[in-house]
Design a protein around this motif. Structure first.
Motif, PDB file in Angstrom:
ATOM      1  N   SER A  52      44.672 108.546  86.366  1.00 59.32           N
ATOM      2  CA  SER A  52      44.121 107.959  85.144  1.00 59.32           C
ATOM      3  C   SER A  52      45.199 107.791  84.086  1.00 59.32           C
ATOM      4  N   GLN A  53      46.063 108.792  83.980  1.00 58.93           N
ATOM      5  CA  GLN A  53      47.161 108.711  83.032  1.00 58.93           C
ATOM      6  C   GLN A  53      48.077 107.528  83.368  1.00 58.93           C
ATOM      7  N   GLN A  54      48.361 107.358  84.652  1.00 48.67           N
ATOM      8  CA  GLN A  54      49.250 106.282  85.104  1.00 48.67           C
ATOM      9  C   GLN A  54      48.632 104.911  84.851  1.00 48.67           C
ATOM     10  N   LEU A  55      47.314 104.804  85.021  1.00 50.87           N
ATOM     11  CA  LEU A  55      46.626 103.517  84.908  1.00 50.87           C
ATOM     12  C   LEU A  55      46.041 103.271  83.519  1.00 50.87           C
ATOM     13  N   GLY A  56      46.139 104.263  82.630  1.00 55.04           N
ATOM     14  CA  GLY A  56      45.599 104.102  81.284  1.00 55.04           C
ATOM     15  C   GLY A  56      44.091 104.083  81.228  1.00 55.04           C
ATOM     16  N   VAL A  57      43.457 104.886  82.071  1.00 56.58           N
ATOM     17  CA  VAL A  57      41.997 104.950  82.158  1.00 56.58           C
ATOM     18  C   VAL A  57      41.528 106.327  81.693  1.00 56.58           C
ATOM     19  N   LYS A  58      40.470 106.363  80.904  1.00 59.92           N
ATOM     20  CA  LYS A  58      39.911 107.634  80.456  1.00 59.92           C
ATOM     21  C   LYS A  58      39.232 108.339  81.644  1.00 59.92           C
ATOM     22  N   ALA A  59      39.553 109.613  81.847  1.00 57.24           N
ATOM     23  CA  ALA A  59      38.994 110.369  82.973  1.00 57.24           C
ATOM     24  C   ALA A  59      38.294 111.624  82.468  1.00 57.24           C
ATOM     25  N   THR A  60      37.085 111.836  82.952  1.00 59.23           N
ATOM     26  CA  THR A  60      36.343 113.061  82.684  1.00 59.23           C
ATOM     27  C   THR A  60      36.176 113.799  84.008  1.00 59.23           C
ATOM     28  N   ILE A  61      36.505 115.064  84.027  1.00 56.44           N
ATOM     29  CA  ILE A  61      36.394 115.856  85.255  1.00 56.44           C
ATOM     30  C   ILE A  61      35.501 117.055  84.982  1.00 56.44           C
ATOM     31  N   VAL A  62      34.415 117.155  85.731  1.00 53.55           N
ATOM     32  CA  VAL A  62      33.514 118.296  85.622  1.00 53.55           C
ATOM     33  C   VAL A  62      33.966 119.346  86.633  1.00 53.55           C
ATOM     34  N   MET A  63      34.266 120.548  86.146  1.00 53.31           N
ATOM     35  CA  MET A  63      34.749 121.630  86.989  1.00 53.31           C
ATOM     36  C   MET A  63      33.818 122.828  86.848  1.00 53.31           C
ATOM     37  N   PRO A  64      33.571 123.556  87.946  1.00 54.66           N
ATOM     38  CA  PRO A  64      32.738 124.759  87.836  1.00 54.66           C
ATOM     39  C   PRO A  64      33.353 125.761  86.863  1.00 54.66           C
ATOM     40  N   ARG A  65      32.518 126.546  86.217  1.00 53.57           N
ATOM     41  CA  ARG A  65      33.018 127.539  85.272  1.00 53.57           C
ATOM     42  C   ARG A  65      33.887 128.585  85.960  1.00 53.57           C
ATOM     43  N   THR A  66      33.781 128.679  87.281  1.00 52.25           N
ATOM     44  CA  THR A  66      34.555 129.669  88.035  1.00 52.25           C
ATOM     45  C   THR A  66      35.984 129.209  88.313  1.00 52.25           C
TER      46      THR A  66
END
Length: 517
Positions: A100-114
């Motif tokens: 996303s950084q390379q392509l200039g796209v906003k990225a949201t990543i959902v990660m478990p709290r663990t």
């Protein structure tokens, strides 16, 4: 939710289609060509030429960058403008964030709290917006899909999409270019994207090269699917090799693995730990457990099929390891290599008994000896013995001890003994108890232990408790409860309400030797 269409919604792609897509994949705009490194020590030890494909050398220390970037590079301009989202416990998240950084796209990543901090921090360092939600991947994925529907994000799956599979398949091109004389390639299997991509590529170009998928025994979703003839959902998956802890193989990845893989082998956590050690000794690289999975499978396959003088390659798929997890690896690697045996031995309670026992061991190094006085006649001891010749040597030791009049039980494959009992010797109750013993796995996040105790501890008396942090994102607890037979139905109902993986250990021999009354 905006989506790139799945292969299952269209005409299924042929092997030639995948070959074309792999060759056209623009992954080298962000990914590196990684080395295929010789493992001289291991090669000499098992009499085959072993090479390791170093995907830990990618900018995100994992192969996942290839598939994420390949799919994202094909998004339409409106999709890029809206942004992308994914659910991941680590490696896919980092690959998506850097893409996303390379392509200039906003990225949201959902990660478990663990998720360990090292992985969360890495995603943020690449510009990804992290949302911590849920205690496992499935809960995180559900929330990610919900956010995608709300905001119009494109969901980027970790494995089950043709573009992701094609991106991972570029590893196969490099393998062919780096050693076109390979006899067999071993590929780790979680959701199947890497195995599918590498297998379809190799079988189009050099079909004589065997491709073997490797799974962790406690998350073998591909083997279960092959046995059933279709993808099935596992009830539970082990979390030690968290990078491949997938309950259900992808539909498209299963189709390709079923068609193009030559074989599948499963390995234990101890065998994975042994492979982590092998990689370190040959390369000084520290692999994460799922990263060492394919080498563990290679070693097991060589032993099962008595392979000699073959050219074999394994893919080191990732190195995003929580440092404290090395504590567990170092404890278990000798067991995985059959260089240590664990025994429960009954010896007479008299002066000199331990010396006599050591004489029977025959001068071998005792790695561990746990004992506490119990009564005036007999004592049960927990013993670790260093081995030079594996299981055959251990069998000989057991036979010698029995001939010498020492009752003995082999605990080398007893998980409860290795995780808990070895740290609890001498903990027998001082009064009669109606006790049942259970082992639990639960996510390591704030409040998990409190929830455990509120659900169970307030209803039944806890008579035994052992917990030890192994640096993983899940905890292991051994717990005894005072339970009457009439309480078992209600107790089991509360276990289901709790939702953690559990197992009744009341008949476990290690418990009876060292902890039971």
């Amino acid at each position: 939710m905006s989506e790139v269409k799945q292969a299952t919604d269209e005409v299924l792609l042929s092997g030639a289609d995948y070959l074309r897509n792999i060759l056209r994949a623009p992954v080298y705009e962000v990914a590196q060509v990684t080395p295929l490194q010789n493992m001289s020590r291991l090669s000499a030890r098992i009499a085959n030429q072993i090479q390791l494909k170093r995907e830990d050398r990618q900018p995100v220390h994992s192969f996942k960058l290839r598939g994420a970037y390949n799919m994202m590079s094909q998004l339409t301009e409106p999709q890029k403008a809206a942004g992308v989202i994914a659910a991941s416990a680590g490696n896919h998240a980092q690959g998506l964030a850097l893409s996303s950084q390379q392509l200039g796209v906003k990225a949201t990543i959902v990660m478990p709290r663990t998720t360990p901090d090292i992985k969360v921090d890495a995603v943020r360092s690449f510009g990804g917006h992290v949302v911590l939600h849920g205690s496992n991947f499935d809960e995180a994925k559900g929330y990610a899909e919900q956010l995608a529907d709300q905001h119009g994000y494109t969901f980027i799956p970790p494995f089950d999409h043709p573009s992701v599979i094609a991106g991972q398949g570029t590893i196969g091109i490099e393998l062919v270019q780096q050693n076109g004389h390979l006899d067999c390639v071993f590929v780790p299997v979680g959701g199947g994207g890497l195995a599918a991509g590498v297998a379809v590529l190799l079988k189009q170009l050099l079909p004589e090269i065997k491709v073997v998928g490797v799974e962790a025994e406690d998350s073998a979703c591909l083997k279960a699917a092959l046995d059933a003839g279709q993808p099935v959902t596992l009830d539970q998956v082990g979390m030690f090799a968290d990078g491949v802890a997938v309950k259900r193989i992808g539909s498209e990845t299963f189709r390709l693995c079923q068609q193009y893989l030559d074989d599948v082998v499963t390995v234990s956590s101890d065998e994975i730990c042994s492979a982590v050690k092998d990689i370190f000794e040959d390369t000084r690289a520290i692999a994460e457990p799922s990263g060492a999975l394919s080498l563990a499978g290679l070693k097991k396959y060589v032993e099962l099929h008595q392979l000699k003088d073959q050219q074999l390659a394994a893919i080191l798929s990732g190195a995003n390891l929580n440092f404290h997890g090395l504590r567990y690896v170092s404890e278990r690697c000798e067991l995985g290599e059959k260089r240590e045996g664990l025994l429960a031995v009954t010896i007479p309670e008299r002066p000199g008994a331990f010396l006599d026992f050591c004489h029977l061991i025959g001068g071998r190094a005792v790695t561990e000896f746990n004992y506490r006085y119990n009564d005036d006649s007999l004592a049960n001891v927990f013993v670790g013995v260093r081995l030079m010749q594996g299981q055959e040597e251990l069998d000989g030791i057991i036979q010698d001890l029995r001939k010498g009049g020492y009752p003995v039980v082999d605990l080398s494959d007893d998980e409860m003994a290795k995780v808990h009992v070895r740290y609890m010797i001498g903990g027998r109750p001082s009064k009669p108890l109606k006790e049942r013993l259970y082992s639990f796995e639960f996510p390591e996040y704030p409040g998990a232990l409190i929830r455990f105790l509120k659900t169970l501890g307030s209803h039944w008396n806890i008579s035994l408790f052992n917990y030890r942090n192994h640096g993983a994102d899940y905890g292991r607890v051994l717990c005894g409860f005072e339970l009457e037979d009439k309480d078992l139905l209600s107790f089991t109902s509360h276990l289901r309400e709790l939702g953690y993986h559990w197992q009744d250990e009341t008949e476990n021999p290690a418990y009876k030797f060292f902890l039971a009354q």
